[in-house]
Design a protein around this motif. Structure first.
Motif, short mmCIF file in Angstrom:
data_model
loop_
_atom_site.label_atom_id
_atom_site.label_comp_id
_atom_site.label_asym_id
_atom_site.label_seq_id
_atom_site.Cartn_x
_atom_site.Cartn_y
_atom_site.Cartn_z
N PHE A 70 -151.12 33.24 85.80
CA PHE A 70 -149.95 33.48 84.97
C PHE A 70 -150.35 34.29 83.75
N VAL A 71 -149.39 34.96 83.19
CA VAL A 71 -149.49 35.48 81.83
C VAL A 71 -148.44 34.71 81.04
N ASN A 72 -148.86 34.18 79.89
CA ASN A 72 -147.96 33.39 79.05
C ASN A 72 -148.03 33.88 77.61
N GLN A 73 -146.96 33.64 76.89
CA GLN A 73 -146.97 33.85 75.45
C GLN A 73 -145.83 33.04 74.85
N VAL A 74 -145.89 32.86 73.54
CA VAL A 74 -144.83 32.17 72.83
C VAL A 74 -144.20 33.13 71.84
N ALA A 75 -143.00 32.79 71.42
CA ALA A 75 -142.30 33.61 70.44
C ALA A 75 -141.46 32.70 69.56
N CYS A 76 -141.18 33.19 68.35
CA CYS A 76 -140.36 32.46 67.39
C CYS A 76 -139.34 33.42 66.81
N LYS A 89 -131.62 32.83 80.71
CA LYS A 89 -131.46 32.83 82.17
C LYS A 89 -131.03 34.21 82.66
N GLY A 90 -130.20 34.89 81.90
CA GLY A 90 -129.80 36.24 82.25
C GLY A 90 -130.98 37.21 82.27
N ILE A 91 -131.87 37.08 81.31
CA ILE A 91 -133.08 37.91 81.28
C ILE A 91 -133.96 37.60 82.49
N ARG A 99 -134.09 27.94 63.87
CA ARG A 99 -135.37 28.54 64.28
C ARG A 99 -135.69 28.05 65.69
N TYR A 100 -135.88 29.02 66.58
CA TYR A 100 -136.23 28.70 67.97
C TYR A 100 -137.67 29.10 68.26
N VAL A 101 -138.31 28.31 69.10
CA VAL A 101 -139.62 28.65 69.66
C VAL A 101 -139.45 28.62 71.17
N ILE A 102 -139.89 29.68 71.82
CA ILE A 102 -139.76 29.78 73.27
C ILE A 102 -141.11 30.08 73.89
N SER A 103 -141.22 29.78 75.17
CA SER A 103 -142.39 30.20 75.95
C SER A 103 -141.90 31.18 77.01
N ILE A 104 -142.78 32.12 77.32
CA ILE A 104 -142.47 33.16 78.31
C ILE A 104 -143.65 33.20 79.29
N GLY A 105 -143.38 33.24 80.58
CA GLY A 105 -144.45 33.28 81.55
C GLY A 105 -144.06 34.00 82.83
N ASP A 151 -140.16 33.31 83.51
CA ASP A 151 -139.68 31.99 83.08
C ASP A 151 -139.66 31.99 81.56
N ILE A 152 -138.50 31.74 80.99
CA ILE A 152 -138.37 31.68 79.54
C ILE A 152 -137.73 30.33 79.21
N ASP A 153 -138.46 29.51 78.45
CA ASP A 153 -137.99 28.17 78.13
C ASP A 153 -137.91 27.96 76.62
N VAL A 154 -136.89 27.22 76.21
CA VAL A 154 -136.79 26.82 74.81
C VAL A 154 -137.70 25.61 74.62
N LEU A 155 -138.68 25.76 73.74
CA LEU A 155 -139.60 24.67 73.43
C LEU A 155 -139.09 23.85 72.26
N VAL A 156 -138.62 24.54 71.22
CA VAL A 156 -138.25 23.88 69.97
C VAL A 156 -137.03 24.58 69.38
N CYS A 157 -136.13 23.79 68.81
CA CYS A 157 -135.05 24.30 67.98
C CYS A 157 -135.08 23.51 66.69
N ASP A 158 -135.34 24.20 65.59
CA ASP A 158 -135.52 23.57 64.28
C ASP A 158 -136.57 22.46 64.42
N ASP A 159 -136.17 21.20 64.26
CA ASP A 159 -137.14 20.11 64.36
C ASP A 159 -137.05 19.34 65.67
N VAL A 160 -136.27 19.83 66.63
CA VAL A 160 -136.13 19.14 67.91
C VAL A 160 -137.05 19.80 68.93
N VAL A 161 -137.98 18.99 69.46
CA VAL A 161 -138.91 19.48 70.49
C VAL A 161 -138.31 19.13 71.85
N TYR A 162 -137.99 20.17 72.63
CA TYR A 162 -137.37 19.97 73.94
C TYR A 162 -138.40 19.82 75.06
#
Length: 129
Positions: free
Chosen positions: A50-56, A71-73, A2-8, A92-103
């Motif tokens: 900025f406009v920001n949102q998160v996705a899972c 990065k390609g997007i 499960r990934y959580v990302i931020s987009i801005g 800007d699209i960043d990985v915030l979380v993967c499973d239980d790891v907070v990046y």
């Protein structure tokens, strides 16, 4: 996983955020987006908001493959290294979380991230140390 990302974005925000959502939905069928939220720039002198949102979403991809895709997007939206000096963030699209790891623990403290995670119903699933 499960990934959580931020987009801005702070440049051509509407178009670039739409591009990101479309591309991400093409790759990840179960993706869930929070609503967009307009925010003040945190570390920039440039006044553009900025406009920001998160996705899972879920994916079998490892973090490196996912990061390369994101990065390609960003490049497709026109992001260039030289824009950083002018404080232009086309996408800007960043990985915030993967499973239980907070990046990105500092990003996870931002109010708009917390609101987005609550909106899509996953705030309680993320363990913050």
């Amino acid at each position: 996983m499960r990934y959580v990302i931020s987009i801005g974005s702070n440049e051509r925000r509407r178009e670039n955020m739409l591009l990101a959502r479309r591309r991400l939905a093409d790759y990840f069928a179960d993706i869930c987006f929070s609503k967009e939220e307009e925010t003040e720039p945190l570390f920039f002198h440039r006044p553009d908001k900025f406009v920001n949102q998160v996705a899972c979403f879920h994916s079998a991809w490892d973090k490196e493959k996912l990061s390369a895709c994101l990065k390609g997007i960003e490049r497709e939206a026109g992001r260039r290294p030289e824009d950083k000096m002018d404080e232009i963030v086309r996408l800007d699209i960043d990985v915030l979380v993967c499973d239980d790891v907070v990046y990105k623990p500092e990003d996870m403290k931002r109010d708009y991230i917390k609101r987005g995670l609550r909106e899509i119903g996953i705030w309680q699933l993320i363990r913050m140390e």
